[in-house]
Design a protein around this motif. Structure first.
Motif, mmCIF file in Angstrom:
data_model
loop_
_atom_site.group_PDB
_atom_site.id
_atom_site.type_symbol
_atom_site.label_atom_id
_atom_site.label_comp_id
_atom_site.label_asym_id
_atom_site.label_seq_id
_atom_site.Cartn_x
_atom_site.Cartn_y
_atom_site.Cartn_z
ATOM 1 N N THR A 116 73.780 -12.225 12.491
ATOM 2 C CA THR A 116 72.350 -11.931 12.536
ATOM 3 C C THR A 116 71.658 -12.219 11.207
ATOM 4 O O THR A 116 70.485 -11.963 11.056
ATOM 5 C CB THR A 116 72.116 -10.448 12.866
ATOM 6 O OG1 THR A 116 72.640 -9.669 11.797
ATOM 7 C CG2 THR A 116 72.802 -10.058 14.151
ATOM 8 N N PHE A 163 71.116 -6.135 15.448
ATOM 9 C CA PHE A 163 70.070 -6.372 16.453
ATOM 10 C C PHE A 163 70.594 -7.171 17.649
ATOM 11 O O PHE A 163 70.320 -6.836 18.802
ATOM 12 C CB PHE A 163 68.876 -7.094 15.824
ATOM 13 C CG PHE A 163 67.740 -7.311 16.796
ATOM 14 C CD1 PHE A 163 66.798 -6.308 17.004
ATOM 15 C CD2 PHE A 163 67.622 -8.490 17.525
ATOM 16 C CE1 PHE A 163 65.760 -6.489 17.915
ATOM 17 C CE2 PHE A 163 66.591 -8.671 18.439
ATOM 18 C CZ PHE A 163 65.658 -7.672 18.632
ATOM 19 N N GLU A 164 71.354 -8.215 17.342
ATOM 20 C CA GLU A 164 71.836 -9.090 18.422
ATOM 21 C C GLU A 164 72.684 -8.329 19.443
ATOM 22 O O GLU A 164 72.704 -8.667 20.623
ATOM 23 C CB GLU A 164 72.668 -10.244 17.844
ATOM 24 C CG GLU A 164 71.875 -11.222 16.993
ATOM 25 C CD GLU A 164 70.691 -11.821 17.732
ATOM 26 O OE1 GLU A 164 70.849 -12.150 18.928
ATOM 27 O OE2 GLU A 164 69.614 -11.951 17.119
ATOM 28 N N LYS A 181 66.182 -3.939 23.067
ATOM 29 C CA LYS A 181 65.437 -5.038 22.430
ATOM 30 C C LYS A 181 64.002 -5.094 22.940
ATOM 31 O O LYS A 181 63.063 -5.306 22.169
ATOM 32 C CB LYS A 181 66.128 -6.379 22.728
ATOM 33 C CG LYS A 181 67.404 -6.607 21.938
ATOM 34 C CD LYS A 181 67.941 -7.990 22.260
ATOM 35 C CE LYS A 181 69.254 -8.258 21.556
ATOM 36 N NZ LYS A 181 69.860 -9.526 21.997
ATOM 37 N N TYR A 203 60.619 -4.600 20.864
ATOM 38 C CA TYR A 203 59.573 -5.626 20.860
ATOM 39 C C TYR A 203 58.195 -5.007 21.120
ATOM 40 O O TYR A 203 57.230 -5.308 20.419
ATOM 41 C CB TYR A 203 59.871 -6.714 21.899
ATOM 42 C CG TYR A 203 58.699 -7.642 22.103
ATOM 43 C CD1 TYR A 203 58.263 -8.471 21.062
ATOM 44 C CD2 TYR A 203 57.984 -7.647 23.294
ATOM 45 C CE1 TYR A 203 57.159 -9.295 21.220
ATOM 46 C CE2 TYR A 203 56.881 -8.461 23.461
ATOM 47 C CZ TYR A 203 56.466 -9.283 22.427
ATOM 48 O OH TYR A 203 55.374 -10.087 22.576
ATOM 49 N N LEU A 238 59.717 -10.961 16.036
ATOM 50 C CA LEU A 238 60.391 -10.815 17.323
ATOM 51 C C LEU A 238 59.722 -11.738 18.335
ATOM 52 O O LEU A 238 58.500 -11.752 18.459
ATOM 53 C CB LEU A 238 60.322 -9.370 17.827
ATOM 54 C CG LEU A 238 61.051 -8.303 17.002
ATOM 55 C CD1 LEU A 238 61.135 -6.998 17.790
ATOM 56 C CD2 LEU A 238 62.447 -8.749 16.588
ATOM 57 N N ASP A 298 65.273 -11.768 27.101
ATOM 58 C CA ASP A 298 65.929 -11.591 25.807
ATOM 59 C C ASP A 298 64.836 -11.497 24.740
ATOM 60 O O ASP A 298 63.679 -11.854 24.987
ATOM 61 C CB ASP A 298 66.876 -12.764 25.506
ATOM 62 C CG ASP A 298 67.856 -12.429 24.370
ATOM 63 O OD1 ASP A 298 67.893 -11.247 23.940
ATOM 64 O OD2 ASP A 298 68.560 -13.337 23.909
#
Ligand SMILES: [Zn+2]
Length: 690
Positions: free
Chosen positions: A30, A60-61, A68, A72, A652, A663
Motif C-alpha cells: 500500500t 487500507f487494501e 472502504k 470513502y 480515494l 472497490d
C-alpha cells in the motif's frame, strides 16, 4: 460550553522530535511508490517556513469493501466542509484565496517573473494556513509583491472568474482587498490573547462581527448561562455572533443557516455513510450528527457526542464537526475539522494498557486528594490510521486528539483519546539532526536516539489518556474557559503534560511492560526540557513572543522547573563553544518539581483561580530569552529543518459497476499545489460573501 479539560490536540512540537511506531510496519503493497522500488517519498515540498509531508495508509487494501465504502463517504463528507475553516478564520480569506487561484490557474503573462512566483508562494502559504494568517504564530503574512503587481497580474488573467460581490467590478474588488492584503496593520493578528486588550475587537478571526467588543459578548452570554445546569450545552459552539438591530444575535452554522452550501454536502455524504455503517451503534451516532447539522441545536451535538462515545467497537471512526476552540479568543466557537480513520489494532494495545490503569494513576497523583476523581470513567485510547484530514486539522495536523470537549460528558460518559499512528510514523521518517545538535554529548545523543521514539509515544499516550482525564473541579466551580479565560488552554495542556511527565519515570510503566527501564522516562525528561527551552523557539519569529497554547505550556513547565530547581542545580544551563545546553542533573528531584507544579495547576483549575493562572502564564510562558532565541535560530539554520510540517491528503477513488461501488482505490498525490487546486475546484461550495 467547551472547556479546556479536553481541548485535545497534542500538536507536534518540532520536526526533530517525532516519535516512531515499531508496531504495525507499513504494508509494502500500500505504500506510495518511490522510483523503482525506492522507499516512498515522505517529504514532498518546502516553502517559506514549512514542509509538506505525505503519510502512508498501511492496511487500507486489506479492508473489506464495506469498510472502504464507509471510509470513502466519510472522506467526501470531510472534504465537503473544508472551506468552512477559511471563512471562520477571516472574512476575506475566501475572496483572497479564490482571487489568487484564478490568477494561478489562468495568468497569461510571464509565469517565471518574480512577482508571479511571489504570488504563488503567498497562495501556498494561505493554503497551508487555511487563510492569510500564519497557522502557528497567528500573524498576517507579508506578501512578497505589491498591490500594483497584483493589479497587473489580475489584468493579465483574461479568463479569470474573480469572486466579486454582486455588482462589484474587479477593480473595486481589488481596491477592497488592498489594505486587507498589503497593510500590515489591518487585522494583523488572527487571535489576540493579550489580557491588556479587548481580545474580541483585536482578533481578526471571523467568529464575531466587526465592532463587537468583549464586554458585549460577555453580556450576551451572561444571561444564557444556567449556573446549576448539570449538563450545560456548549454555548456559542456553532454560530457567528453578529450585530443585530437590537444587539448581538447568533447566526447558526447549519443546514439552512450559515455555511449551508457546504453543510448540505457534508450531510449528503454522511447519510450515505449511514447506509454502510458497521453497526447500529455507529449508524445511530452518524444519524445524530446529521440531525445536529440539520437542527443546529446544541443538545443534538451533545447527543451525538454521547452516541459517538458509545461506539467502542467499530474499526472505522470519524471526527467531523465544529470541534476545537483554539481560534476563538474566548474559547467558545468551534473550528470545522474532520479526521477519517480506522483503528490500528496492534498499537492500540499499548494505549489500552495505560487506560486500564487510569484509576491507579489518579490515586497516585500528587494532586490534592479532594481534586482526585474517585472513579475515572471510560477513558478510551486507540492508535488510528488516518485516511484523510480536513479543515482545521489539515495540512498542519495534531498527532493526538482527545474528545469530546464538554466537561460534563467527559465526567459522565468518558472520552476517546486517539494517537494518529501513521502521521507520527511519517514525522519520524524525516526526523532531522536537532536532537544531536542540542544534546550535551555523544552519549546523551545516543541514549536519546535509542529511546526517543518510545519516550514520545508514551508521553503522547499518557497526556491524552490519563492527563486530560484526571482531576475534578471543586463543587460549583465553572468550566475552565469561564474561570481561566484566555489562559485556560495553556494551563490545561500544561496540566496534561505534567501528568505524563510525573509518571514518565515511574517503575509502574516498567511493571506494565510499557518500557524496558526508567531510562526511557529520563530521556523524555531531557528531551522535554530541551524542546521547551530551546528547540521549539525555532518556531517563534525573531523578536516575537510565545503565542501558541502548546508551546506556552511547555515553556511554562520547563521554565518554572528550571527556576525552582536552581538552588539544587536540578536543570543545569551549560555553555560550550558559545553554544547553550540544558542538562538534567537530578531526575528524581525534577519529578518532584513536576508533581508540585501539577498540584498547583490542578488547584488553579479546580478552584478556578484566574489570578494565579494568569501570573504563571505571563511570568513563565510568554517571554523569550532574546539571546538564547537568536542562538537557537542560528543553530537551526545550519540544520536546514523547516519549523513547521503539514500533510498532503490521500485521494480515494471509487471503482463503480453502474451505480454500485465495487472497490475503492487509495492514491498518494505528490503535488501540493495541484491538490489544492483540485480541492478548490471540487469542494468550493461556500459563497464568497456571506
Ligand atoms: Zn492536550
Amino acid at each position: 460550553m467547551l472547556t479546556s479539560t479536553s481541548i485535545g490536540c497534542t500538536t507536534p512540537d518540532t520536526g526533530a522530535t517525532r516519535p516512531q511506531r515499531a508496531a504495525s510496519p507499513p504494508d509494502p503493497a500500500t505504500l506510495a511508490q518511490g522510483p523503482a522500488g525506492a522507499p516512498p517519498r515522505v517529504e514532498i515540498e518546502r516553502f517559506a517556513d514549512v514542509r509538506l509531508l505525505r503519510y502512508q495508509v498501511p492496511g487500507f487494501e486489506e479492508l473489506d469493501l464495506r469498510h472502504k465504502e464507509l471510509l470513502y463517504y466519510l472522506y467526501e463528507a470531510a472534504l465537503s466542509g473544508r472551506e468552512i475553516i477559511y471563512d471562520q478564520k477571516y472574512r476575506y480569506n475566501l475572496s483572497i484565496k479564490r482571487t489568487l487561484e484564478e490568477v494561478v490557474k489562468r495568468y497569461a503573462g510571464d509565469r517565471n517573473a518574480p512577482e508571479f512566483k511571489a504570488l504563488v508562494l503567498y497562495l501556498k502559504r494561505i493554503w497551508f494556513a487555511n487563510g492569510i494568517h500564519h497557522h502557528y504564530s497567528s500573524d498576517k503574512f507579508a506578501p512578497g509583491f505589491d498591490f500594483d503587481a497584483l493589479k497587473r497580474m489580475v489584468k493579465g488573467t483574461p479568463a479569470g472568474r474573480f469572486p466579486v460581490r454582486p455588482g462589484q467590478s474587479v477593480d473595486d474588488l481589488l481596491a477592497e482587498l488592498e489594505g486587507v492584503i498589503f497593510d500590515p496593520k489591518v487585522d494583523a493578528k488572527l487571535v489576540s490573547k493579550s489580557a491588556a486588550s479587548d481580545v474580541v475587537a483585536s482578533s481578526a478571526v471571523n467568529f464575531y462581527a466587526r465592532g463587537l467588543t468583549q464586554p458585549q459578548v460577555a453580556a450576551f452570554y451572561a444571561g444564557r448561562l444556567a449556573p446549576n445546569d448539570p449538563a450545560p450545552v456548549s454555548l456559542g459552539l456553532n454560530s457567528t455572533l453578529e450585530q443585530g438591530a437590537a444587539g448581538p444575535v447568533e447566526r447558526v452554522w447549519k443546514v439552512g443557516g450559515r455555511y449551508t452550501e457546504a453543510l448540505e454536502q457534508v450531510v449528503r455524504w454522511l447519510e450515505k455513510a449511514c447506509t454502510v455503517a458497521e453497526s447500529d451503534t455507529q449508524r445511530g451516532a452518524l444519524e445524530r450528527l446529521v440531525r445536529f447539522y440539520r437542527s443546529g441545536e446544541l443538545r443534538d451535538w451533545d447527543d451525538y457526542n454521547i452516541a459517538w462515545l458509545a461506539d467502542k467497537d467499530s474499526l472505522v471512526d470519524v471526527i467531523n464537526g465544529f470541534i476545537e476552540v483554539y481560534h476563538d479568543p474566548l474559547g467558545m466557537r468551534g473550528s470545522f475539522e474532520s479526521v477519517v480513520s480506522f483503528r490500528d489494532a496492534v498499537a492500540t494495545k499499548r494505549i489500552d494498557a495505560i487506560a486500564k490503569e487510569a484509576q491507579w494513576f489518579e490515586d497516585h497523583s500528587p494532586i490534592l486528594d479532594r481534586h482526585k476523581k474517585a472513579d475515572v470513567k471510560g477513558i478510551m485510547g486507540r492508535v488510528i490510521t488516518v485516511v484523510i484530514e480536513s479543515g482545521d486539522t489539515s495540512p498542519a495536523t495534531p498527532i493526538g486528539i482527545n474528545l469530546p470537549n464538554a466537561d460534563w460528558i467527559r465526567t459522565q460518559h468518558g472520552s476517546k483519546s486517539v494517537s494518529l499512528g501513521n502521521i507520527v510514523a511519517a514525522f519520524d521518517a524525516v526526523r532531522g539532526g536537532a536532537d544531536r545538535e542540542f544534546a550535551w554529548d555523544a552519549a546523551d545523543a545516543e541514549r536519546g536516539s535509542r529511546y526517543a521514539s518510545l519516550a514520545s509515544e508514551l508521553h503522547i499516550d499518557m497526556h491524552e489518556v490519563i492527563g486530560h482525564a484526571s482531576g475534578q473541579l471543586d463543587p460549583g466551580v465553572a468550566p475552565v474557559h469561564e474561570t481561566l479565560k484566555s489562559y485556560g488552554s495553556t494551563l490545561e495542556e500544561a496540566r496534561a503534560d505534567l501528568v505524563a511527565l510525573y509518571y514518565a519515570i515511574d517503575p509502574k510503566l516498567v511493571e506494565l511492560g510499557l518500557m524496558p527501564s526508567i531510562e526511557v522516562g529520563q530521556v523524555q525528561y531531557e528531551r522535554y526540557i530541551r524542546n521547551a527551552l530551546q528547540l521549539q523557539l525555532y518556531r517563534v519569529p525573531p523578536g516575537g513572543d510565545v503565542e501558541e497554547d502548546h508551546m506556552r505550556n511547555r515553556q511554562l513547565v520547563a521554565g518554572w522547573c528550571y527556576e525552582r530547581g536552581r538552588p539544587d542545580n536540578v536543570i543545569e544551563r551549560r555553555e560550550r563553544d558559545g553554544k547553550t545546553y540544558f542538562v538534567v542533573n537530578d531526575f528524581v528531584r525534577l519529578r518532584e518539581l513536576f508533581g508540585e507544579l501539577l498540584r498547583e495547576l490542578q488547584r488553579i483549575k479546580s478552584e478556578g483561580d484566574y489570578t494565579a493562572g494568569r501570573e504563571l502564564v505571563e511570568r513563565y510562558a510568554v517571554k523569550v530569552d532574546r539571546r538564547l532565541h537568536a542562538e537557537v535560530l542560528e543553530r537551526y539554520a545550519k540544520l536546514d529543518i523547516p519549523p513547521h510540517s503539514g500533510f498532503m491528503g490521500t485521494r480515494l477513488v471509487p471503482v463503480r459497476d453502474g451505480e454500485r461501488i465495487v472497490d475503492v482505490k487509495l492514491e498518494y498525490p505528490d503535488d501540493f499545489s495541484a491538490q489544492m487546486l483540485e480541492y478548490a475546484q471540487k469542494y468550493a461550495f461556500l459563497r464568497t460573501w456571506s
